[in-house]
Structures are given as structure tokens and as C-alpha cells.
Design an enzyme around this catalytic site. Structure first.
Site, PDB file in Angstrom:
ATOM      1  CG  HIS A 165      -7.567   3.505  -0.356  1.00 14.26           C
ATOM      2  ND1 HIS A 165      -6.828   2.907  -1.489  1.00 14.26           N
ATOM      3  CD2 HIS A 165      -6.550   4.118   0.268  1.00 14.26           C
ATOM      4  CE1 HIS A 165      -5.565   3.544  -1.427  1.00 14.26           C
ATOM      5  NE2 HIS A 165      -5.482   4.262  -0.319  1.00 14.26           N
ATOM      6  CD  GLU A 219      -7.488   6.408   4.819  1.00 17.25           C
ATOM      7  OE1 GLU A 219      -8.033   6.136   3.714  1.00 17.25           O
ATOM      8  OE2 GLU A 219      -6.368   6.700   5.103  1.00 17.25           O
ATOM      9  CG  ASP A 264      -1.542   5.535   2.697  1.00 18.43           C
ATOM     10  OD1 ASP A 264      -1.508   5.379   1.650  1.00 18.43           O
ATOM     11  OD2 ASP A 264      -2.610   5.666   3.711  1.00 18.43           O
ATOM     12  CG  ASP A 265       0.119   8.847   1.169  1.00 18.65           C
ATOM     13  OD1 ASP A 265       0.157   9.007  -0.060  1.00 18.65           O
ATOM     14  OD2 ASP A 265      -0.758   8.398   1.728  1.00 18.65           O
ATOM     15  CG  HIS A 308      -1.648   1.145   1.353  1.00 19.75           C
ATOM     16  ND1 HIS A 308      -3.037   0.867   1.907  1.00 19.75           N
ATOM     17  CD2 HIS A 308      -1.863   2.528   0.593  1.00 19.75           C
ATOM     18  CE1 HIS A 308      -3.883   2.183   1.868  1.00 19.75           C
ATOM     19  NE2 HIS A 308      -3.023   2.921   1.103  1.00 19.75           N
TER      20      HIS A 308
HETATM   21  N1  HPA Z   1      -6.517   7.367   1.558  1.00 20.00           N
HETATM   22  C1  HPA Z   1      -6.931   7.631   0.495  1.00 20.00           C
HETATM   23  N2  HPA Z   1      -6.661   8.319  -0.503  1.00 20.00           N
HETATM   24  C2  HPA Z   1      -5.271   8.371  -0.406  1.00 20.00           C
HETATM   25  C3  HPA Z   1      -4.445   7.965   0.766  1.00 20.00           C
HETATM   26  C4  HPA Z   1      -5.232   7.572   1.718  1.00 20.00           C
HETATM   27  O1  HPA Z   1      -4.756   7.064   2.892  1.00 20.00           O
HETATM   28  N3  HPA Z   1      -3.052   8.192   0.425  1.00 20.00           N
HETATM   29  C5  HPA Z   1      -3.292   9.008  -1.036  1.00 20.00           C
HETATM   30  N4  HPA Z   1      -4.368   8.924  -1.364  1.00 20.00           N
HETATM   31 ZN    ZN Z   2      -3.624   4.942   0.578  1.00 19.51          ZN
END
Ligand code: HPA
Ligand code: ZN
Length: 365
Positions: free
Chosen positions: A199, A202, A288-289, A18
């Protein structure tokens, strides 16, 4: 934290499942590309960016910054450099396989051609495989706050590039954009024979996870944390071995509700990763990022292991789950489990040596 567990985590061969490639943009690279491409940034210097990126009030505050950062990516070489920088970074963390998202609509909407984006990323992934030994899969993600029609148009643009795409995903702010909105697009995606993910859970309710599973027919759920609110859903996910690509540091940085403590502060100690493992869910650890959350995969493992007192067996289980729910072939999965077995044996030998030399040292004192 226990030093032998820290050594074990750092040295362990890892799989990441991810990862948004645009989310790997480090402030320094953002500034360098802005300068090269003559783009005006809303920040005066790298320190200001780092200050702004310390934490976010949920996806609604994070996503505009994430999409804004994309503005500096203009040429095929920019996408190559971004991807290669990520691969080199995670090579140093012993990642051997990674499955990455890219968001074409974040680029085509501002006039960058689809092929500029995909060709730059793809070339870096191929070079990374050859030169760094990191295998990869590329997942094209749709922005869920845009329309179904926009997603269909993006899929059409992707069609000539199906040799470079290994799956499809769904991201961006979740609330108000349920998976059902993309049921027809995902049916079209599945006709390519490639796996789909989304996704869900979350920030969205467990119902979104159900929709991702039942309507989009995902082969794993990205995040999925809020599934725990629905025991019947958990039972189903466990029974079918559905994977969850959990991102621990992201949850803290986005201050998501389940990890807010009595003082109103985000606290990793409240993360439910251990509960997920205990319930038998196929949870994994991912970044993730990392450019925006200041934590690549190793830092995610270390942070959650420390906060939840995870054992070495828990860490191994998380890695085995990642192998099992990856898009690798059955033979490749077998090989990855074998590599992990070898690593565990080697780690045992090294720890025994460290302990015996510490013992000798103590005797000599
Ligand atoms: N969630 C949804 N969209 C996203 C995310 C995330 O954590 N990171 C980058 N786009
Ligand atoms: Zn993500």
C-alpha cells in the site's frame, strides 16, 4: 445510469486484486461469531455497527475498528467461514479470480496461532476453487505500524507455510511508516521468489510510491492515488506498466483529501480514476474492505462508472488491466482476455436483441 452499461458491469467476469479478507467481515457475521466465541463487542446490535461503519475520518479512525473486528475470529473454522462467505458473495458478482490479503499480526498479537489463520483461509480458497470455480492467490501482509523485528518474526512463522502463500504486502496506517522501514524484510521476502506489493500513496506522499518501487521492488502498488501529484513518477509508472489497485468507494468512505468538494464533503465525482486511465496508468477497480465500506467489487464499478461517466471501453480497459497486473501465468492471462472477448461479443448480441425488441414494441404501440 445507462441500463446497458449497468447490465454490462454486473455480468462482466471480474478479477479482484485488492481485498483484505478481514475487511469482508459483515456486521451480521461479527455478531454471530462474537456470540459463538463469547466475545463482548462494543456495539449493542447490528444496526449500531452499521451506523458506526457509514464513514470514517481517514485510516486513523478506520484501522482501529478493522483491527477490533478481528477479535471475533478465533478458530480455524471462523477463518474458513469468513473466507467462504466472501467467495460466495463475489461468485454472485462474477468474480473468477481474486488475490486476497491477510494480516497475520492482527491475529498472532492476540494469541491466535499463525497456522489457525492460514489453514482456515487456505482451505476455503481451495474449496472455493473446486466448488465455485474461483481461482485465488493469498498475499501475506505486514502491519507497517509495527516494528521491522515483528515483521521478521512473522516471516519466520510463515516459512513452514510457503506452499500456501503467493506473495507479500504492506498495509495499515501509512503516514510515518514509509516503505523504507521494511526494505530488509522485503529483501528477505523476495528471496522466496514470490512477488511483493505494498500500500503506498493512499494517504502517504508520492515519495512512498517511489520507495515501494525502488526499495521494496513491488510488482504493483496498492491504491497509489497520490502518485498523480508527481508527473515524473507518473511517467515512470506508465513506462514500466506498473499496476495500481485502486479502491474507489474506500476513498469516499475514508474521506480522503483529493475527493473532498467545495462544501467539505467527499464526492466520487472528484475521483481521479478516469485521469489515471487517460494518462495510461494500469489502474484497476477493487473493494478493499467490503464488509466495512458496504460495497463489493460490482458496487465499486457501478459507483465510479456513474460518477465519472465511464464508457464501456473504460470498463473493459480496467478489466484488461486487472488481468495484466494479476499474479496469473501468461497462459492464464491469455485465457482471461479470451473470456472477456467472449463476454463482450455476447453482451453485444444481447443488447442488439433488447434494442430490436424495444423497437418492435414501439412500432406495435
Ligand atoms: N489501507 C491500509 N491498510 C488497510 C486498508 C487500507 O485501505 N484496509 C485494511 N488495511
Ligand atoms: Zn487495502
Amino acid at each position: 445510469m445507462d441500463q446497458s452499461l449497468e447490465r454490462f458491469i454486473k455480468g462482466m467476469p471480474k478479477i479482484e486484486l485488492h481485498l483484505h479478507i478481514e475487511g469482508t467481515l459483515e456486521p451480521e457475521m461479527m455478531f454471530a461469531l462474537a456470540q459463538d466465541n463469547g466475545i463482548q463487542l462494543p456495539f449493542a446490535n447490528v444496526e449500531e455497527v452499521k451506523e458506526a461503519y457509514k464513514s470514517y475520518d481517514g485510516l486513523k479512525e478506520f484501522i482501529p475498528l478493522y483491527l477490533g473486528g478481528m477479535n471475533v475470529l478465533q478458530t480455524e473454522q471462523d477463518f474458513y467461514d469468513l473466507t467462504m462467505a466472501y467467495l460466495k458473495k463475489v461468485k454472485s458478482q462474477n468474480v473468477t479470480h481474486t488475490e486476497i490479503f491477510f494480516d497475520p499480526q492482527g491475529h498472532t498479537s492476540r494469541g491466535v496461532a499463525f497456522e489457525t489463520v492460514i489453514n482456515g483461509i487456505h482451505r476455503a480458497l481451495k474449496d472455493g476453487e473446486r466448488d465455485l470455480g474461483i481461482s485465488s492467490k493469498l498475499i501475506m501482509s505486514f502491519l507497517r505500524d509495527l516494528s521491522e523485528a515483528d515483521a521478521f518474526d512473522t516471516l519466520k512463522q510463515a516459512m513452514p507455510h510457503m506452499d500456501k502463500i503467493d506473495g507479500f504486502g504492506l498495509d495499515n496506517p501509512e503516514l510515518g511508516h514509509p516503505p523504507s522501514k521494511f526494505e530488509r524484510v522485503f529483501a528477505e521476502c523476495r528471496k522466496t521468489g514470490k512477488p511483493v506489493v505494498a500500500h503506498a500513496g493512499e494517504e502517504g506522499p508520492p515519495e512512498y510510491v517511489r520507495e515501494a518501487r525502488d526499495l521494496l521492488k513491488v510488482s504493483r502498488v496498492d491504491h497509489g492515488d497520490r502518485s498523480l501529484e508527481d508527473p515524473a513518477l507518473v511517467k515512470d509508472l506508465v513506462a514500466e506498466g506498473m499496476g495500481l489497485t485502486v479502491c474507489p468507494v474506500c476513498k469516499v468512505k475514508l474521506k480522503q483529501s483529493s475527493i473532498i468538494n467545495a462544501e467539505g464533503k467527499p464526492d466520487m465525482k472528484l475521483h481521479q480514476l478516469k485521469t489515471m486511465l487517460d494518462l495510461g496508468l494500469k489502474a484497476t477497480v477493487n473493494s478493499d474492505d467490503p464488509g466495512y465500506f458496504s460495497a463489493y467489487i460490482t458496487e465499486n464499478f457501478l459507483a465510479v462508472a456513474e460518477a465519472l461517466n465511464l464508457t464501456r471501453d473504460d470498463i473493459v480497459q480496467l478489466s484488461r488491466n486487472a488481468i495484466d497486473i494479476s499474479f496469473l501465468s501468461p497462459e492464464e492471462k491469455k485465457q482471461k482476455h479470451g473470456e472477456l472477448d467472449t463476454y463482450i461479443k455476447r453482451a453485444d448480441i444481447i443488447e442488439a436483441r433488447i434494442n430490436s425488441s424495444a423497437g418492435t414494441l414501439l412500432q406495435a404501440m
